[in-house]
Design a protein around this motif. Sequence first.
Motif, short mmCIF file in Angstrom:
data_model
loop_
_atom_site.label_atom_id
_atom_site.label_comp_id
_atom_site.label_asym_id
_atom_site.label_seq_id
_atom_site.Cartn_x
_atom_site.Cartn_y
_atom_site.Cartn_z
N VAL A 6 -10.98 13.22 -14.35
CA VAL A 6 -9.88 12.29 -14.67
C VAL A 6 -8.62 13.04 -15.06
N GLU A 7 -8.75 14.13 -15.79
CA GLU A 7 -7.58 14.87 -16.26
C GLU A 7 -6.67 15.36 -15.14
N ARG A 8 -7.22 15.54 -13.95
CA ARG A 8 -6.37 16.00 -12.84
C ARG A 8 -5.33 14.95 -12.44
N PHE A 9 -5.49 13.71 -12.94
CA PHE A 9 -4.52 12.65 -12.65
C PHE A 9 -3.51 12.47 -13.77
N CYS A 10 -3.57 13.34 -14.78
CA CYS A 10 -2.59 13.29 -15.87
C CYS A 10 -1.34 14.08 -15.46
N GLU A 11 -0.23 13.65 -16.00
CA GLU A 11 1.07 14.28 -15.80
C GLU A 11 1.64 14.08 -14.41
N ILE A 12 1.18 13.07 -13.69
CA ILE A 12 1.83 12.70 -12.43
C ILE A 12 3.11 11.96 -12.82
N PRO A 13 4.26 12.39 -12.33
CA PRO A 13 5.52 11.76 -12.74
C PRO A 13 5.56 10.26 -12.43
N TYR A 14 6.09 9.52 -13.39
CA TYR A 14 6.29 8.08 -13.25
C TYR A 14 7.68 7.87 -12.66
N ASP A 15 7.76 7.02 -11.65
CA ASP A 15 9.05 6.65 -11.07
C ASP A 15 9.03 5.16 -10.83
N GLU A 16 9.88 4.45 -11.55
CA GLU A 16 9.90 2.99 -11.48
C GLU A 16 10.04 2.47 -10.06
N ALA A 17 10.78 3.19 -9.22
CA ALA A 17 11.06 2.71 -7.86
C ALA A 17 9.98 3.09 -6.85
N THR A 18 9.26 4.18 -7.10
CA THR A 18 8.34 4.65 -6.05
C THR A 18 6.90 4.91 -6.50
N PHE A 19 6.66 5.10 -7.80
CA PHE A 19 5.31 5.39 -8.27
C PHE A 19 5.15 4.87 -9.69
N ASP A 20 4.91 3.56 -9.78
CA ASP A 20 4.75 2.94 -11.09
C ASP A 20 3.27 2.86 -11.47
N CYS A 21 2.96 2.10 -12.51
CA CYS A 21 1.57 2.05 -12.99
C CYS A 21 0.61 1.50 -11.94
N ALA A 22 1.04 0.53 -11.16
CA ALA A 22 0.18 -0.03 -10.11
C ALA A 22 -0.09 1.00 -9.02
N ASP A 23 0.92 1.78 -8.67
CA ASP A 23 0.73 2.83 -7.67
C ASP A 23 -0.26 3.88 -8.16
N LEU A 24 -0.22 4.19 -9.44
CA LEU A 24 -1.17 5.14 -10.01
C LEU A 24 -2.59 4.59 -9.90
N VAL A 25 -2.78 3.31 -10.22
CA VAL A 25 -4.10 2.69 -10.12
C VAL A 25 -4.63 2.82 -8.69
N VAL A 26 -3.80 2.50 -7.71
CA VAL A 26 -4.21 2.58 -6.31
C VAL A 26 -4.57 4.02 -5.94
N HIS A 27 -3.76 4.97 -6.37
CA HIS A 27 -4.00 6.38 -6.08
C HIS A 27 -5.36 6.84 -6.66
N VAL A 28 -5.62 6.48 -7.90
CA VAL A 28 -6.88 6.88 -8.55
C VAL A 28 -8.07 6.23 -7.87
N GLN A 29 -7.93 4.96 -7.50
CA GLN A 29 -9.04 4.28 -6.82
C GLN A 29 -9.37 4.97 -5.50
N ARG A 30 -8.34 5.37 -4.78
CA ARG A 30 -8.54 6.04 -3.49
C ARG A 30 -9.18 7.42 -3.68
N GLN A 31 -8.65 8.19 -4.61
CA GLN A 31 -9.09 9.58 -4.78
C GLN A 31 -10.45 9.72 -5.47
N LEU A 32 -10.71 8.90 -6.48
CA LEU A 32 -11.95 9.05 -7.25
C LEU A 32 -13.09 8.14 -6.79
N PHE A 33 -12.74 6.97 -6.26
CA PHE A 33 -13.76 5.97 -5.96
C PHE A 33 -13.83 5.58 -4.48
#
Length: 131
Positions: A6-33
Amino acid sequence: MRVADVERFCEIPYDEATFDCADLVVHVQRQLFNREIELPGARPHGTEGQAALGELSKAYARRRDGAPQDGDLVLMLDHGQRRPGHAGTYFFLAHEGWVLHGNERNGCSVLHRVRELPEMGLRIEGYYEWA
């Protein structure tokens, strides 16, 4: 799940226009699950998009009855909000619940203990298992 997974997903820059909290959820679901979550391409990002998260999530996940599981969607209310406007991913690590999430306040993705979220002005609305 291991902390290092899980820690490998920490410190990914937040960008309101291109990578918000929902985008992070999708990214983690794809990569880990290996889950392919396709959010609407025309969905609004940032504050406006976050306010629509509760409604958007209904097509992808259903409220979990019982204890949350690794990978569950976590919908949260930020201080003063009446509807969920923030999302993260739940993990059980080191004998307690954690939420991986990203927001403008932190500037990047972070991992917080569930019990610490109220100190940040966040309240969990619910845990959701993927449909």
